[in-house]
Design an enzyme around this catalytic site. Structure first.
Site, PDB file in Angstrom:
ATOM      1  N   ASP A   1     -12.701   0.996   9.593  1.00  0.00           N
ATOM      2  CA  ASP A   1     -12.478   0.574   8.213  1.00  0.00           C
ATOM      3  C   ASP A   1     -12.861  -0.891   8.040  1.00  0.00           C
ATOM      4  OD1 ASP A   1     -11.886   0.885   5.587  1.00  0.00           O
ATOM      5  OD2 ASP A   1      -9.708   0.907   5.821  1.00  0.00           O
TER       6      ASP A   1
ATOM      7  N   GLY B   1       0.844  -1.188   0.000  1.00  0.00           N
ATOM      8  CA  GLY B   1       0.000   0.000   0.000  1.00  0.00           C
ATOM      9  C   GLY B   1       0.866   1.220   0.000  1.00  0.00           C
TER      10      GLY B   1
END
Ligand SMILES: *[C@@H]1O[C@H](CO)[C@@H](O)[C@H](O)[C@H]1NC(C)=O
Ligand SMILES: *[C@@H]1O[C@H](CO)[C@@H](O)[C@H](O)[C@H]1NC(C)=O
Ligand SMILES: *[C@@H]1O[C@H](CO)[C@@H](O)[C@H](O)[C@H]1NC(C)=O
Ligand SMILES: *[C@@H]1O[C@H](CO)[C@@H](O)[C@H](O)[C@H]1NC(C)=O
Ligand SMILES: *[C@@H]1O[C@H](CO)[C@@H](O)[C@H](O)[C@H]1NC(C)=O
Ligand SMILES: *[C@@H]1O[C@H](CO)[C@@H](O)[C@H](O)[C@H]1NC(C)=O
Ligand SMILES: *[C@@H]1O[C@H](CO)[C@@H](O)[C@H](O)[C@H]1NC(C)=O
Ligand SMILES: *[C@@H]1O[C@H](CO)[C@@H](O)[C@H](O)[C@H]1NC(C)=O
Ligand SMILES: *[C@@H]1O[C@H](CO)[C@@H](O)[C@H](O)[C@H]1NC(C)=O
Ligand SMILES: *[C@@H]1O[C@H](CO)[C@@H](O)[C@H](O)[C@H]1NC(C)=O
Ligand SMILES: *[C@@H]1O[C@H](CO)[C@@H](O)[C@H](O)[C@H]1NC(C)=O
Ligand SMILES: *[C@@H]1O[C@H](CO)[C@@H](O)[C@H](O)[C@H]1NC(C)=O
Length: 855
Positions: A637, A514
């Site tokens: 999340d 990421g």
């Protein structure tokens, strides 16, 4: 029926955080204070019990569940009792055990440098967990003590494993238990105490199969595991008879030719000489008995030996300690004889020259390399030309050498980092007051602290590759920067360990990436598979935040949350090591790379029941975050790539580290929208206000994903289908949810189960948070949906078309139980609860009740 309430004390949360910090601070203090329960540095622990037990030799084993008696630093553990009818017959010490399902450790505070004797007692009684199945590793102070250990085939008596660890520095001493497959470890009792000075020499004569007279040094950098401890010519000695509570066994079964030798014994105490063997090296009872040559044997005794054969590990290094005490000779200088190890090494034993007195104990140490026969031969035999042709031996110990291994976290670091504890141990009670003051000052500061934007780097998904462009990378967390959080929790790994685990960050092991770093698959030296998250070099996250996260993460242990196994902060690295989840993300199984493989193999197929179980697991994890202890954690999340599956498809929620710690703080309004597009709570959009109900909304989207096996946002589809939440809700309203389900599920979901599930989704996705259920209610309803499916499967089929509702389980009718009032209590309490026990969990019981409610 226990109906413990697990709710967040909303208004008082900050106070609770203070209390928690205080507790964190006090725990090591308590263990320090309690270390004075006997002589310092002597630990006798009755595991899994809250009561003291007196065992052989006057040892008092103190129950480890007594408050503050000592701390299990990390990991999940619980206690079990011997449930069998014969339990009353076994010693009290072996009627309880502590069991571990995640890597865990016992922390002991020792205040003396030296050689430590560590004894672990294992007795697999029958209980709700099958201890015979347990397989695990134990390590301490950089030494792997037991690897892949199991008591499977040694059922009838307690197994006691002893270790000698030389050169241990005062400070924290940790014993790590690492469960393997199945994830279960246990221990009934632990002894840790300092041995006499110079108990282990640093060098000794080195013997190999081809002889040897050189010295081998560096012994003190090894640990020693006694494999044989023999009272030659004597009887069984137990902890009752030994100065250091050792067990000694007679030599007869090891004797190669029994007529060659006879027992001899003396009753007066041995004639101990200063500077030589003392009663701690071996007790009187060892030195007062011996085997000597059977001179009445009709063999030609000039030419034979007494030989003992011992099973040992092949090609391993052993410290062999041979104990002598001349209780044979009538006068000094009568006896000289040879000691042989294998055939090529011999040493003259001359008690007169050695010690000058009759009946005076002494011993020799040899480092013996075993050959590849798996047998070690030790003999004594007369020498040609001595006055009296005889030979004898009093005692023998064979200890395997254990090499240091790097993968055990270094416990000494902790005491260095943790200044307050050192202060505490020095000034005792006064420090308590100081600590109290410090904590309250810090809390005061914390109260004023502004929320800080931190920890983005933690937001790398453990699996699942790059973030999609629509996903926000911004996150916030309210954290305290106080040094109180700077706890070293014994999870520290060296950078070398990380390099070893990941093959120096081999790109082939990359499993996720990421904006903030990379995730690698790795294998620790102990063999444990891990996911290693490494922050991008130069990403520039602050250390205090990193440490805070570790403090929080390491406190959170739950079967349905991905556990933190370690971290590394050497060389400005910020690396987190998590348990490895074999089967990757839930998303990959729904519509990702794993799906196609699974279509073909029935055993891996995500059946509706399996999907419900996964949802239930994830819901349990989230419920725990929302309601555990005094901290409420909002995940922020929740999505299908943050739900990981282990080998057995057990769901675990990951990436809660970046979660917002803390209260349902009405005043906290963050300025940036967080979370992942497609899962976002519309209310959060409007008010920028975080609540637990935001997680519930996102979870509702995950439920739809599970049902429909498609992305939450899919731009390629017609406008009305782009947003899964909206699309799913519209079909639910029409009562035709079954038209959009995963084609693999068509015809396989019981209509009642589907209707229930649709209802849960609808409730989760409600516009206003207050209208949405709590995670606990969601969990409850999911269990119900599972029950409906399972019952349907057992009953087969068409129950929906018949008016007779008799397919529901015949349980007594309960009055309507509003789910709001009941909290589950199965595996939600860390350290105490044990999740997958064979008891029906509270939630299972509730499921039954709810079935009636639904009539
Ligand atoms: C257990 O032993 C410890 C240390 O000897 C002692 O302080 C404690 O009072 C004992 N507890 C009980 C219940 O006997
Ligand atoms: C232990 O040994 C270290 C050096 O290895 C020394 O600094 C320390 O003072 C010793 N501690 C005690 C209690 O003897
Ligand atoms: C422990 O078991 C694992 C698999 O069960 C194996 O890979 C590993 O080599 C074993 N380790 C030892 C020291 O036997
Ligand atoms: C344990 O016993 C089983 C059969 O009872 C046997 O198959 C297995 O090899 C044994 N394991 C060990 C380590 O002795
Ligand atoms: C004993 O040593 C000799 C040479 O030193 C060697 O040839 C012989 O193989 C050794 N015996 C054994 C059993 O190792
Ligand atoms: C004992 O341990 C210390 C480090 O803890 C090491 O520096 C020292 O060399 C060790 N002593 C021996 C004799 O191995
Ligand atoms: C060892 O101790 C036990 C218990 O005190 C005693 O009964 C036994 O006789 C002792 N054994 C020897 C060899 O003295
Ligand atoms: C000693 O040897 C004699 C003759 O071989 C034998 O009868 C006797 O049993 C032996 N003694 C022992 C203690 O084995
Ligand atoms: C005794 O055993 C050693 C080693 O096996 C051998 O070398 C020696 O010859 C033996 N002595 C007698 C007298 O058998
Ligand atoms: C002891 O015996 C050895 C021979 O076995 C002899 O050489 C020595 O002088 C004796 N020593 C004494 C003090 O008797
Ligand atoms: C051990 O000693 C016995 C008897 O002396 C002998 O038969 C055997 O071969 C020896 N084994 C080894 C490994 O030396
Ligand atoms: C013992 O010594 C005598 C002479 O002192 C010698 O003849 C005999 O061979 C020796 N025996 C052995 C086994 O060495």
């Amino acid at each position: 029926m226990a109906m413990a309430k697990l709710r967040c004390p909303k208004p008082e949360l900050r106070f609770s955080v203070c209390l928690l910090l205080l507790l964190l601070l006090l725990l090591p203090q308590l263990s320090l204070l309690s270390s004075t329960y006997t002589a310092p540095d002597k630990y006798f622990i009755n595991c899994g019990s809250d009561s003291n037990v007196t065992a052989g030799g006057g040892r008092i084993f103190v129950g480890d569940e007594k408050p503050g008696s000592l701390a299990l630093s990390t990991g999940k553990s619980s206690s079990v009792n011997d449930a069998s009818s014969s339990s009353a017959a076994s010693p009290l010490l072996y009627q309880t055990a502590r069991i571990f399902t995640t890597p865990s450790s016992y922390d002991l505070e020792i205040d003396q440098n030296g050689t430590y004797m560590v004894r672990l007692h294992f007795y697999p009684f029958s209980s709700r967990k099958n201890l015979f199945d347990a397989q695990f590793s134990v390590s301490a102070s950089r030494f792997p003590l037991l690897s892949n250990f199991s008591v499977r085939n040694t059922s009838t008596s307690p197994v006691i494993k002893e270790f000698l660890l030389p050169n241990i520095s005062a400070g924290k001493f940790r014993i790590y238990f690492t469960p393997q497959e199945p994830p279960l470890a246990f221990v009934n009792a632990i002894e840790v105490f300092v041995a006499p000075d110079d108990f282990i020499p640093d060098s000794a004569t080195h013997v190999t199969a081809s002889g040897g007279n050189s010295k081998l040094g560096g012994l003190l950098s090894h640990a020693f595991h006694p494999v044989h401890r023999i009272n030659v010519g004597g009887e069984i000695l137990t902890a009752d008879n030994d100065t250091l509570w050792r067990n000694w066994v007679p030599d007869d079964e090891y004797l190669f030719s029994s007529e060659a030798a006879k027992n001899s014994r003396r009753s007066d105490p041995p004639n101990y000489q200063d500077g030589r063997a003392d009663k701690y090296d071996a007790p009187d009872l060892v030195y007062n008995t011996a085997k000597e040559m059977n001179t009445s044997s009709d063999r030609d005794y000039d030419f034979f030996n007494i030989t003992w054969r011992f099973g040992v590990d092949k090609n391993a290094r052993h410290l062999v300690r041979v104990h002598f005490c001349d209780i044979i000779s009538k006068s000094v200088n009568d006896t000289q004889f040879n000691l042989y190890v294998y055939s090529n090494f011999s040493k003259v034993i001359d008690p007169y020259e050695e010690i000058g007195h009759l009946a005076a104990p002494f011993y020799y140490d040899l480092v013996v390399e075993s050959d590849n026969s798996g047998i070690m031969n030790i003999s004594v035999g007369p020498r040609n030309g001595t006055h009296v042709q005889t030979a004898f031996l009093n005692g023998l110990e064979i200890m395997e050498l254990i090499q240091e291994s790097g993968s055990v976290p270094d416990e000494n670091e902790s005491s260095k980092n943790y200044l307050l504890v050192i202060v505490g141990s020095v000034v005792g009670g006064v420090a308590l007051l100081i600590s109290l003051a410090v904590v309250f000052l810090l809390c005061f500061k914390y109260r004023k602290a502004k929320p800080v934007e931190v920890s983005d780097w933690l937001a790398i998904p453990l699996f699942g590759g790059m973030r999609s462009p629509g996903e926000s990378r911004e996150r916030t967390a309210t954290v305290s920067r106080s040094p109180v959080c700077n706890l070293n929790l014994g999870l520290k790994l060296s950078f070398a360990d990380i390099q070893y685990a990941t093959n120096n960050f081999d790109m082939k092991l990359l499993i996720g990436e990421g904006g903030f770093g990379k995730v690698y698959k790795g294998t620790l030296r102990s063999g444990i598979k891990v996911a290693v998250k490494r922050s991008q070099p130069g990403h520039g996250q602050g250390f205090p935040e990193f440490q805070t996260e570790i403090t929080v993460l390491s406190k959170i242990r739950h079967r349905h949350l991905v556990s933190l196994i370690g971290y590394c902060d050497e060389r400005s690295e910020m690396i987190l090591v998590y348990e490895f989840m074999e089967r990757g993300t839930l998303r990959d199984h729904l519509y990702g790379s794993n799906r196609d493989n699974e279509k073909s193999t029935v055993s891996f197929e995500l059946s509706w029941i399996r999907r419900l179980e996964i949802c239930i697991g994830a819901a349990k994890g989230l419920h725990y975050l929302h309601s555990s202890s005094d901290i409420c954690i909002i995940h922020r999340d929740v999505k299908s790539t943050n739900i990981l599956l282990d080998f057995h498809f057990v769901a675990k929620v990951s990436d809660f580290g970046i979660s917002r710690l803390g209260p349902l703080d009405q005043t906290h309004v963050s300025t940036v929208v967080k979370g992942t597009f497609g899962y976002l709570d519309p209310e959060y959009f409007r008010c920028l206000q975080l609540t637990k109900k935001s997680d519930v909304f996102s979870f509702g989207v995950v439920l739809l994903e599970v049902l429909c096996a498609r992305r939450p946002i899919s731009n390629l589809l017609p406008a009305e289908e782009i947003n899964l939440a909206e699309w799913g809700l519209s079909w639910h309203k029409k009562g035709e949810l079954e038209k959009i389900i995963d084609p693999l599920l068509v015809g396989k979901i019981n209509p009642n189960s589907l209707r229930m599930f649709g209802g849960i989704v609808e409730k989760c996705l409600r516009e206003y948070g207050v209208d949405r259920p709590s995670m606990h209610d969601v969990l409850w309803d999911l269990e119900y949906a599972l029950q409906l499916q399972q019952t349907a499967r057992n009953r087969e089929p068409h129950e929906d078309s018949t008016p007779d509702p008799s397919w529901v389980l015949p349980v007594p009718a309960f009055a309507h139980l509003p789910s709001e009032s009941i909290s589950i209590s199965n595996d939600e309490i860390p350290m105490a609860g044990f999740s997958d026990s064979s008891h029906p969990s509270a939630s299972e019981v509730f499921s039954l009740i709810k079935i009636d409610e639904a009539r």
